[in-house]
Design a protein around this motif. Sequence first.
Motif, PDB file in Angstrom:
ATOM      1  N   THR A 138      42.249  39.005  45.484  1.00  4.45           N
ATOM      2  CA  THR A 138      42.078  40.411  45.147  1.00  4.45           C
ATOM      3  C   THR A 138      43.428  40.981  44.723  1.00  4.45           C
ATOM      4  N   SER A 195      45.114  39.214  49.299  1.00  8.59           N
ATOM      5  CA  SER A 195      45.215  40.474  48.572  1.00  8.59           C
ATOM      6  C   SER A 195      46.662  40.738  48.215  1.00  8.59           C
ATOM      7  N   GLN A 244      38.996  33.917  48.128  1.00  9.19           N
ATOM      8  CA  GLN A 244      38.978  35.211  47.450  1.00  9.19           C
ATOM      9  C   GLN A 244      40.387  35.657  47.079  1.00  9.19           C
ATOM     10  N   THR A 266      41.077  39.324  39.878  1.00  7.83           N
ATOM     11  CA  THR A 266      40.300  39.436  41.110  1.00  7.83           C
ATOM     12  C   THR A 266      38.992  38.677  40.980  1.00  7.83           C
TER      13      THR A 266
END
Length: 126
Positions: free
Chosen positions: A123, A10, A121, A90
Amino acid sequence: VDLVESGGGSVQSGGSLRLSCAASGYFYSAYSMAWFRLASGKEREGVACISWNGESVYYSDSVKGRFTISRDNPKSTLSLQMNSLKPEDTAMYYCAPCYYDTWTATIRGRQGWSYWGQGTQVTVSS
């Protein structure tokens, strides 16, 4: 066949991340390789594709100038340096063999390839 993606996380808008993919179980250096991403509610998108010898690279318009794909054939690894990240980046990111469809200027998954890793992932917050 095993594809293991890592390096996601993130970050805030404008930040950077470097993704890595470790491939095994097939003749990695013979294949063009790509990074694909899958965002919620959207179709899978090929964002970067590199030829088997690294001499040809292709990027989607959405990441051109911000992302850089590279590969290390002796180590069977693929990387994606992502700079100037935006919230629209994202997604879950995956690596897989690819080809570049010159007719539609689109990065596509290699036909018949059915092995996908768990993804990593990314983000990006605004």
